[in-house]
Design an enzyme around this catalytic site. Structure first.
Site, PDB file in Angstrom:
ATOM      1  N   GLU A 166      23.793  33.002  27.310  1.00 60.67           N
ATOM      2  CA  GLU A 166      23.181  33.797  28.389  1.00 60.67           C
ATOM      3  C   GLU A 166      22.066  34.759  27.914  1.00 60.67           C
ATOM      4  O   GLU A 166      22.099  35.974  28.022  1.00 60.67           O
ATOM      5  CB  GLU A 166      24.549  34.878  29.009  1.00 60.67           C
ATOM      6  CG  GLU A 166      25.799  34.406  29.402  1.00 60.67           C
ATOM      7  CD  GLU A 166      26.607  35.232  29.875  1.00 60.67           C
ATOM      8  OE1 GLU A 166      26.283  36.211  30.457  1.00 60.67           O
ATOM      9  OE2 GLU A 166      27.702  34.872  30.177  1.00 60.67           O
ATOM     10  N   GLU A 359      32.153  29.481  30.518  1.00 55.94           N
ATOM     11  CA  GLU A 359      32.692  30.682  30.877  1.00 55.94           C
ATOM     12  C   GLU A 359      33.122  30.742  32.358  1.00 55.94           C
ATOM     13  O   GLU A 359      32.106  30.414  32.963  1.00 55.94           O
ATOM     14  CB  GLU A 359      32.170  31.738  30.403  1.00 55.94           C
ATOM     15  CG  GLU A 359      31.882  32.059  28.984  1.00 55.94           C
ATOM     16  CD  GLU A 359      31.393  33.572  28.821  1.00 55.94           C
ATOM     17  OE1 GLU A 359      31.365  34.443  29.513  1.00 55.94           O
ATOM     18  OE2 GLU A 359      30.640  33.592  27.475  1.00 55.94           O
TER      19      GLU A 359
HETATM   20  O1  IFM Z   1      32.630  38.918  28.586  1.00 50.90           O
HETATM   21  C1  IFM Z   1      31.460  38.493  29.000  1.00 50.90           C
HETATM   22  C2  IFM Z   1      30.914  37.523  28.075  1.00 50.90           C
HETATM   23  O2  IFM Z   1      30.599  38.198  26.900  1.00 50.90           O
HETATM   24  C3  IFM Z   1      29.542  36.787  28.427  1.00 50.90           C
HETATM   25  N1  IFM Z   1      29.706  36.204  29.977  1.00 50.90           N
HETATM   26  C4  IFM Z   1      30.275  37.248  30.882  1.00 50.90           C
HETATM   27  C5  IFM Z   1      31.762  37.786  30.326  1.00 50.90           C
HETATM   28  C6  IFM Z   1      32.363  38.623  31.263  1.00 50.90           C
HETATM   29  O3  IFM Z   1      31.556  39.803  31.818  1.00 50.90           O
END
Ligand code: IFM
Length: 451
Positions: A166, A359
């Site tokens: 990200e 994710e």
């Molecule tokens: O916890 C975070 C993660 O580190 C990166 N993506 C989003 C998740 C939830 O906010």
């Protein structure tokens, strides 16, 4: 066939990140990271929480591996803490740091779980921030050297490599919005940081291939579906365009099309002269990849505002992010599986690559019930609806290869500290006791029902 039956090759996993779970912040030679500094700065993290102990995963790998097996995971996505490998950010390698991850990889492989390794999930060594961090163009060289050290040590056993997690968060959220470390408030800096992060990514790709012959190289982005109001005006559509550039095009453009998205450099010319973009950079940044990681949780609704909205994203000064539709999660994030499907599909089209959902998940105010269990039905509903959306995307022709639930464990949720729980496994931070939540059992059942 059930809506949650997937192709046999589909990979089932869960994800974590180093600073969010490891703890052991000063052990075995780990140097400080920007998140150690940021979390110690009053007012930056809710409740003054830090990652000093987190889930104490550093000392509990065998126990956490048992949990992974209990969930039936086929893959585990984790990140490497750069300050464990190079406490000063560059130069000498800390063998104890390498050894920790090497043991983790060996134990995963022995348990039949495929490691997916992310090289950077936001814990930049503080020593590098002292030298300008991602605002310094040398950061691309620093990252390439760090990558060589890690892949040189683990590339004989790990094939799935992700450069950055990200980069939107480690640039715009960190340098423009100021909500993440290092907490700056400058849109021009954010654009430069995004560029240098992408340059670092592009420089790391051939380094990974050099040290790992069978590497599958990837980057994980967090694209967001941008939703217009009903009956949008021309101005609303311009708000959508600007928000889409700031959330999506800023990364899709350079990485997959070797170009910044239309209008973005012009829309941000009042913030920076863009002199950080050098000849040849876009060729480096657009190095061919093998797959794309997509992290997505919720869509963003926008409209145009005649007056400045306080939106800190570059070029979005008059873009208003409007109230999400209900229902929302404990983060206030709109639950919208249809939008999840759309952004996954778009990511595959933009990249031309197979996609892994690296994710997806939801936070809820979980509690341990009198029977000792955690009955998180809302998380189960979210999980099932989003998996069904992924399945639909596959049916409609999108090449989605796997799904990683965020997260294996409740953990340090950045500026929200320990107040938000995303885990399939509950963590009692006082005792470090782990309890598999009902959602963890549901996930295990879904995985178990596949073959
Ligand atoms: O916890 C975070 C993660 O580190 C990166 N993506 C989003 C998740 C939830 O906010």
């Amino acid at each position: 066939m059930s809506e949650l039956t997937f192709p046999t090759s589909f990979l089932w996993g869960a994800a974590t990140a180093s600073y969010q779970i490891e703890g052991a912040a000063t052990e075995d030679g780990r140097g400080p990271s920007i998140w150690d500094t940021f979390s110690r700065t009053p007012g930056k993290v809710l409740g003054g929480d830090t990652g000093d102990v987190a889930c104490d995963h550093y000392h509990r790998v065998p126990e956490d591996l048992v949990l992974m097996k209990e969930l039936g995971l086929q893959a585990y996505r984790f990140s490497i803490a750069w300050p464990r490998i190079m406490p000063e950010g560059t130069g000498a390698v800390n063998q104890a740091g390498i050894d920790f991850y090497s043991r983790l990889v060996d134990q995963l492989l022995a348990g039949g779980i495929r490691p997916f390794v992310t090289l950077y999930h936001w814990d930049l060594p503080q020593a590098l921030d002292d030298r300008g961090g991602w605002l310094n163009r040398d950061s691309a060289d620093w990252f390439a050297d760090y990558t060589a050290a890690v892949v040189g040590a683990l590339g004989d056993r790990v094939t799935n490599w992700t450069t950055l997690n990200e980069p939107w968060c480690s640039s715009l959220l960190s340098y423009a919005v100021g909500a993440h470390a290092p907490g700056h408030h400058d849109g021009g800096e954010a654009m430069a940081a995004a560029h240098h992060l992408m340059l670092a990514h592009g420089r790391a790709v051939p380094v990974i291939r050099e040290h790992c012959a069978d590497a599958e190289v990837s980057i994980t982005l967090n694209p967001s579906q941008i939703l217009a109001p009903e009956d949008p005006t021309e101005a609303d559509l311009d708000a959508v365009r600007r928000a889409d550039n700031a959330y999506n095009g800023l990364f899709f453009g350079p990485i997959f099309h070797a170009a910044y998205p239309e209008g973005m450099l012009e829309d941000t010319a009042h913030l920076t002269d863009h002199s950080y973009i050098h000849d040849g950079d876009l060729e480096v940044i657009s190095a061919p990849l093998d797959n794309l990681g997509v992290n997505n949780y919720f869509p963003i609704r926008v409209r145009w505002s005649e007056t400045p909205t306080g939106n800190a994203l570059p070029g979005c000064e008059q873009v208003e992010e409007t109230t999400p539709r209900t229902p929302v999660t404990d983060m206030g994030w709109e639950i919208n599986a249809g939008a999840h499907k759309q952004i996954v599909q778009r990511s595959a089209v933009e990249s031309g690559l197979p996609v892994y959902i690296t994710e997806n998940g939801s936070a809820w105010p979980d509690e341990v019930a009198p029977d000792g269990a955690v009955h998180d039905t809302s998380r189960i509903d979210y999980l099932r609806s989003h998996l069904a959306a992924v399945r639909e995307a596959i049916d409609e022709g999108t090449d989605v290869r796997g799904y990683f639930a965020w997260s294996l464990l409740d953990n340090f949720e950045w500026a929200f500290g320990y107040s938000k729980r995303f885990g399939l496994v509950y963590v009692d931070y006082e005792t470090q006791q782990r309890i598999v939540k009902d959602s963890g059992r549901e996930y295990a059942a879904i995985i178990g029902s596949q073959h």
